[in-house]
Write an enzyme that holds these catalytic residues in place. Structure first.
Site, PDB file in Angstrom:
ATOM      1  N   ASP A 103      -4.265  -1.031  -3.308  1.00 55.77           N
ATOM      2  CA  ASP A 103      -4.849   0.303  -3.490  1.00 55.77           C
ATOM      3  C   ASP A 103      -6.075   0.174  -4.383  1.00 55.77           C
ATOM      4  O   ASP A 103      -6.097  -0.663  -5.284  1.00 55.77           O
ATOM      5  CB  ASP A 103      -3.832   1.230  -4.162  1.00 55.77           C
ATOM      6  CG  ASP A 103      -2.594   1.447  -3.300  1.00 55.77           C
ATOM      7  OD1 ASP A 103      -2.763   1.805  -2.125  1.00 55.77           O
ATOM      8  OD2 ASP A 103      -1.479   1.249  -3.812  1.00 55.77           O
ATOM      9  N   GLU A 161      -6.536   0.218   0.410  1.00 58.33           N
ATOM     10  CA  GLU A 161      -6.485   1.677   0.582  1.00 58.33           C
ATOM     11  C   GLU A 161      -7.497   2.352  -0.323  1.00 58.33           C
ATOM     12  O   GLU A 161      -7.515   2.117  -1.536  1.00 58.33           O
ATOM     13  CB  GLU A 161      -5.079   2.221   0.270  1.00 58.33           C
ATOM     14  CG  GLU A 161      -5.052   3.751   0.419  1.00 58.33           C
ATOM     15  CD  GLU A 161      -3.705   4.398   0.126  1.00 58.33           C
ATOM     16  OE1 GLU A 161      -2.687   3.672   0.012  1.00 58.33           O
ATOM     17  OE2 GLU A 161      -3.676   5.640  -0.010  1.00 58.33           O
ATOM     18  N   HIS A 185      -2.728   1.909  -8.016  1.00 56.03           N
ATOM     19  CA  HIS A 185      -2.190   2.897  -7.071  1.00 56.03           C
ATOM     20  C   HIS A 185      -2.588   4.333  -7.400  1.00 56.03           C
ATOM     21  O   HIS A 185      -2.844   5.138  -6.512  1.00 56.03           O
ATOM     22  CB  HIS A 185      -0.663   2.800  -7.021  1.00 56.03           C
ATOM     23  CG  HIS A 185      -0.053   3.827  -6.117  1.00 56.03           C
ATOM     24  ND1 HIS A 185       0.407   5.045  -6.575  1.00 56.03           N
ATOM     25  CD2 HIS A 185       0.134   3.838  -4.781  1.00 56.03           C
ATOM     26  CE1 HIS A 185       0.858   5.754  -5.554  1.00 56.03           C
ATOM     27  NE2 HIS A 185       0.709   5.051  -4.455  1.00 56.03           N
ATOM     28  N   HIS A 203       3.517  -4.327   0.149  1.00 58.24           N
ATOM     29  CA  HIS A 203       3.099  -3.061  -0.438  1.00 58.24           C
ATOM     30  C   HIS A 203       2.835  -3.225  -1.937  1.00 58.24           C
ATOM     31  O   HIS A 203       3.755  -3.492  -2.698  1.00 58.24           O
ATOM     32  CB  HIS A 203       4.226  -2.046  -0.193  1.00 58.24           C
ATOM     33  CG  HIS A 203       3.928  -0.665  -0.636  1.00 58.24           C
ATOM     34  ND1 HIS A 203       4.686  -0.014  -1.585  1.00 58.24           N
ATOM     35  CD2 HIS A 203       2.960   0.217  -0.257  1.00 58.24           C
ATOM     36  CE1 HIS A 203       4.209   1.205  -1.752  1.00 58.24           C
ATOM     37  NE2 HIS A 203       3.172   1.369  -0.966  1.00 58.24           N
ATOM     38  N   GLU A 246      -1.281  -5.521   0.699  1.00 62.65           N
ATOM     39  CA  GLU A 246      -1.846  -4.198   0.477  1.00 62.65           C
ATOM     40  C   GLU A 246      -2.363  -4.054  -0.950  1.00 62.65           C
ATOM     41  O   GLU A 246      -1.683  -4.445  -1.899  1.00 62.65           O
ATOM     42  CB  GLU A 246      -0.779  -3.122   0.724  1.00 62.65           C
ATOM     43  CG  GLU A 246      -1.385  -1.748   0.884  1.00 62.65           C
ATOM     44  CD  GLU A 246      -0.832  -0.689  -0.030  1.00 62.65           C
ATOM     45  OE1 GLU A 246      -0.073  -1.020  -0.965  1.00 62.65           O
ATOM     46  OE2 GLU A 246      -1.169   0.480   0.183  1.00 62.65           O
TER      47      GLU A 246
HETATM   48 CA    CA Z   1      -1.094   2.370  -0.745  1.00 60.91          CA
END
Ligand code: CA
Length: 329
Positions: free
Chosen positions: A59, A163, A72, A30, A57
């Site tokens: 963002d 994301e 993020h 993450h 991951e």
């Molecule tokens: Ca995220």
């Protein structure tokens, strides 16, 4: 790993056992290995890869010159020195938005362990506290290049898990984040379901747009919030946790990303119960990747980090977001 390997070998001879044997869920690092290094930095990516994360991951938001960058929040205040480096550049709400800075400007920022701008207090007091080491923001393209290079040099393939952050907000600002992200993914060869990539978004309107309008063919995850409210992008969180809502999602997505608190409930480990969400999602043909396992911020129903992961595995998740890749093997 050994018992699983033995089970898999046995299952090969017996298809029934194979169906019954769930694989070990993979780790989705993450924001990189954010439990150990400032989130979304290249160092956090490299460490996540080294610790064996299945997916990393990232963002993504846009810069003023339209470059997808790894961050993020749509603003920069909680993870960088933007307030002191670029005085006078905040919007009326006092925040500095990535969209108001060119990539060249964003690259001048020093990225830091997440903190509360009002007090300077760190969000996770036990995490990275090195002084004088300079961390920088990355573009999505740089991140994907780095992960591909690590895959090649280590011979161990980690996937990517980008994301799309706040697409409706970007569109209100006259920008199309999804198109920009899809272009970068395509450049790096992430296009189809066979490619080791999950694209994720909290906004259902955008998830529909990715499939129906932009023609994205790769794997897609609908992120869900907790509670019952309808969140940005018409994401009806309560409805999408029902069997009927899950079947509707399954028309477009490959899985859901719910919060940990929707997978199990309870005020302490003794009273916890696993909800029907994972079973219902799997019945609809959806994988479940809950967020976020944190050794330093456990749900009340978990006795410790190992216990948390045991519950997720028992619930039948396919993978899980964690700030601490490699902590459980
Ligand atoms: Ca995220």
């Amino acid at each position: 790993m050994r018992p699983l390997l033995a089970l898999a070998t046995f299952a090969f001879a017996s298809p029934l056992s194979l169906a019954a044997a769930d694989p070990v869920p993979f780790e989705i690092a993450h924001r990189g290995a954010s439990g150990y290094l400032p989130e979304h930095t290249r160092e956090a990516v490299v460490m996540a890869h080294g610790l064996g994360a299945g997916y990393i991951e990232q963002d993504v938001v846009l810069s003023a010159d339209g470059i997808p960058v790894v961050l993020h929040d749509i603003h920069l205040d909680d993870v960088s020195d933007v307030a002191t480096r670029f005085p006078g550049r905040a919007r009326d709400d006092g925040k500095h938005y990535a969209l108001d800075f060119t990539l060249a400007e964003l690259k001048q920022l020093e990225m830091r362990e997440r903190f509360k701008p009002a007090t300077g207090e760190r969000v996770f007091p036990g995490r990275y506290a090195g002084e004088g080491i300079v961390f920088r923001l990355m573009t999505l393209s740089e991140s994907l290049t780095l992960i591909a290079a690590l895959n090649a040099s280590t011979g161990r393939e980690a996937g990517v898990y980008p994301e799309i952050k706040r697409p409706a907000w970007h569109r209100a600002e006259g920008r199309d984040l999804s198109r920009a992200v899809l272009a970068v993914l395509q450049e790096h060869g992430y296009e189809d379901k066979e490619d080791r990539c999950f694209l994720q978004c909290f906004e259902y309107d955008e998830v529909r747009r990715l499939r129906d309008e932009l023609g994205y063919r790769g794997r897609l995850i609908q992120l869900l919030g907790g509670g019952d409210k309808i969140s940005e992008g018409n994401t009806d969180n309560a409805r999408f946790r029902t069997p009927e809502g899950l079947r509707e999602l399954a028309l477009r997505v490959d899985g859901i990303g719910p919060p940990l608190g929707e997978v199990a409930k309870g005020g302490d480990p003794a009273s916890r119960r696993i909800t029907s969400l994972v079973a219902d999602a799997r019945a609809a043909g959806l994988a479940v990747h809950p967020y976020t396992a944190r050794a330093d911020e456990l749900p009340k129903w978990a006795a410790d980090y190992d216990d948390l992961i045991r519950v997720l595995r028992e619930a039948g998740v396919a993978g899980y977001f964690t700030d601490f890749p490699g902590l459980v093997r």
